[in-house]
Design a protein around this motif. Structure first.
Motif, mmCIF file in Angstrom:
data_model
loop_
_atom_site.group_PDB
_atom_site.id
_atom_site.type_symbol
_atom_site.label_atom_id
_atom_site.label_comp_id
_atom_site.label_asym_id
_atom_site.label_seq_id
_atom_site.Cartn_x
_atom_site.Cartn_y
_atom_site.Cartn_z
ATOM 1 N N ARG A 35 55.002 39.585 38.837
ATOM 2 C CA ARG A 35 54.264 40.764 39.296
ATOM 3 C C ARG A 35 54.392 41.933 38.315
ATOM 4 N NH1 ARG A 35 57.331 43.277 44.615
ATOM 5 N NH2 ARG A 35 59.340 43.770 43.641
ATOM 6 N N THR B 122 41.089 44.966 36.334
ATOM 7 C CA THR B 122 42.474 45.084 35.862
ATOM 8 C C THR B 122 42.574 45.869 34.564
ATOM 9 O OG1 THR B 122 42.274 42.936 34.772
ATOM 10 C CG2 THR B 122 43.185 42.963 37.009
ATOM 11 N N HIS C 93 51.914 42.336 35.006
ATOM 12 C CA HIS C 93 50.610 43.015 35.039
ATOM 13 C C HIS C 93 50.710 44.492 34.692
ATOM 14 C CE1 HIS C 93 48.794 39.474 36.995
ATOM 15 N NE2 HIS C 93 49.923 39.393 37.670
ATOM 16 N N GLU D 118 45.634 41.554 47.631
ATOM 17 C CA GLU D 118 46.758 41.285 48.532
ATOM 18 C C GLU D 118 47.860 42.345 48.431
ATOM 19 O OE1 GLU D 118 44.484 37.617 48.127
ATOM 20 O OE2 GLU D 118 45.271 39.086 46.689
ATOM 21 N N GLN D 119 47.852 43.128 47.379
ATOM 22 C CA GLN D 119 48.877 44.171 47.246
ATOM 23 C C GLN D 119 48.762 45.243 48.323
ATOM 24 O OE1 GLN D 119 47.939 44.555 42.842
ATOM 25 N NE2 GLN D 119 50.102 45.154 42.834
ATOM 26 N N TYR E 224 46.203 44.743 40.807
ATOM 27 C CA TYR E 224 45.695 43.563 40.111
ATOM 28 C C TYR E 224 45.186 42.499 41.080
ATOM 29 C CZ TYR E 224 50.218 41.243 41.044
ATOM 30 O OH TYR E 224 51.323 40.697 41.642
ATOM 31 N N ARG E 225 45.436 42.697 42.380
ATOM 32 C CA ARG E 225 44.845 41.820 43.381
ATOM 33 C C ARG E 225 44.832 42.542 44.732
ATOM 34 N NH1 ARG E 225 49.157 36.973 44.711
ATOM 35 N NH2 ARG E 225 50.928 38.288 45.310
#
Length: 315
Positions: free
Chosen positions: A307, A248, A310, A228-229, A225-226
């Motif tokens: 987190r 997403t 999502h 940065e994961q 979902y981003r």
């Protein structure tokens, strides 16, 4: 008048003196007899120093046999304790981990016993490396059930998976020259949730190992979902942010009103205790309609709920 001259008596003893003399005489005689008796025993007793060579050898063999028997019993007791220790079942609490860098504390948190954590440390100390998640199955003592539970959470860093390419002369008949994968032009944007491994390898800086790593973790999560994961699998997302977009809508969500503990535990963002809380809350209070009731439990922090929001639904 004539006086009778008395002769002096030199050996006159009173009654008590005579009795004392008799006692002393008897004691002296007794001491002499005892001394003679002990001397006789000394002459008839066998001298240990006089054992012949065969007797000494037999005594040494008996002594060694006793020591070996004690050592054998000690080892058998140690083996029985070790077997009993190995049979102890500890509930696993899987979460993403890299077996090439995780320390013993991390393996203990996963639920593995101390001796298995030491086995992994020895394997790495001798130069062993886990290049694929399947390599973790080689660990001595790891059961099929433990491996199946941990396999989805094993993450291998790119430097451990990527092997250096071997380039040979194009005219050589002994081997084939490896052809590099073509790369995208700057400005190309790829959907991180839909790209296959070939598309991922076409992004500059991503090879086969990193592409498999991204694809594998995406499978475990159900999607990103981003960007940065990617840091969760030891990748520098800052170098890749310009190449990716994220849809997403492609994320696979988990229905919290139907899923069981085992399925939740396989997701990187749920541990065993959190999964158990969800199932127990649902059993006692009925279906969930949101994550708000879970905030009342100490197993969930605000960051945890944010987190996992999502990846869940309540259909």
């Amino acid at each position: 008048m004539l006086m009778r001259r008395r002769n002096p008596v030199f050996f006159f003893f009173t009654r008590w003196e005579r009795r004392a003399l008799i006692v002393l005489t008897l004691m002296a005689a007794g001491l002499v007899l005892v001394a003679l008796f002990l001397a006789g025993l000394g002459e008839s007793a066998p001298d240990a120093a006089g054992l012949d060579g065969q007797q000494e050898e037999a005594a040494y063999r008996d002594f060694r046999a006793g020591l070996l028997h004690q050592e054998r019993e000690r080892r058998e007791r140690a083996e029985r304790r070790k077997e009993a220790w190995q049979r102890q079942e500890t509930p696993l609490t899987p979460f993403p981990f890299n077996p090439n860098t995780a320390d013993s504390l991390t393996f203990r948190r996963l639920g593995l016993p101390p001796w298995m954590a030491r086995n992994i440390g020895r394997y790495r100390a001798k130069g062993g490396k886990f290049r694929r998640p399947e390599d973790f199955r080689k660990i001595y003592g790891l059961t099929d059930e433990q491996y199946a539970a941990l396999h989805p959470f094993i993450t291998i860093a790119p430097q451990d998976t990527v092997r250096p390419r071997v380039w040979v002369d194009a005219d050589s008949t002994d081997s084939v020259r490896l052809q590099p994968v073509p790369k995208y032009e700057p400005g190309t944007v790829v959907d991180l949730n839909r790209a296959d491994t070939l598309q991922l390898k076409m992004i500059p800086g991503i090879g086969s190992g990193i592409a498999r790593l991204i694809s594998g973790y995406r499978q475990q999560l159900g999607g990103f979902y981003r960007i940065e994961q990617l840091a969760e699998i030891n990748l520098d997302h800052r170098q890749l942010v310009s190449w990716f977009s994220i849809d997403t809508a492609a994320i696979r969500r988990i229905n919290l009103n139907r899923v069981g503990v085992d399925r939740l535990r396989r997701h990187p963002y749920f541990n065993f205790y959190q999964a158990r809380v969800i199932v127990e809350h649902r059993r006692k209070n009925g279906p969930l309609e949101s994550l708000k009731p879970l905030s009342l439990y100490e197993e969930f922090t605000a960051a945890d709920l944010e987190r996992i929001s999502h990846y869940v639904c309540f259909e």
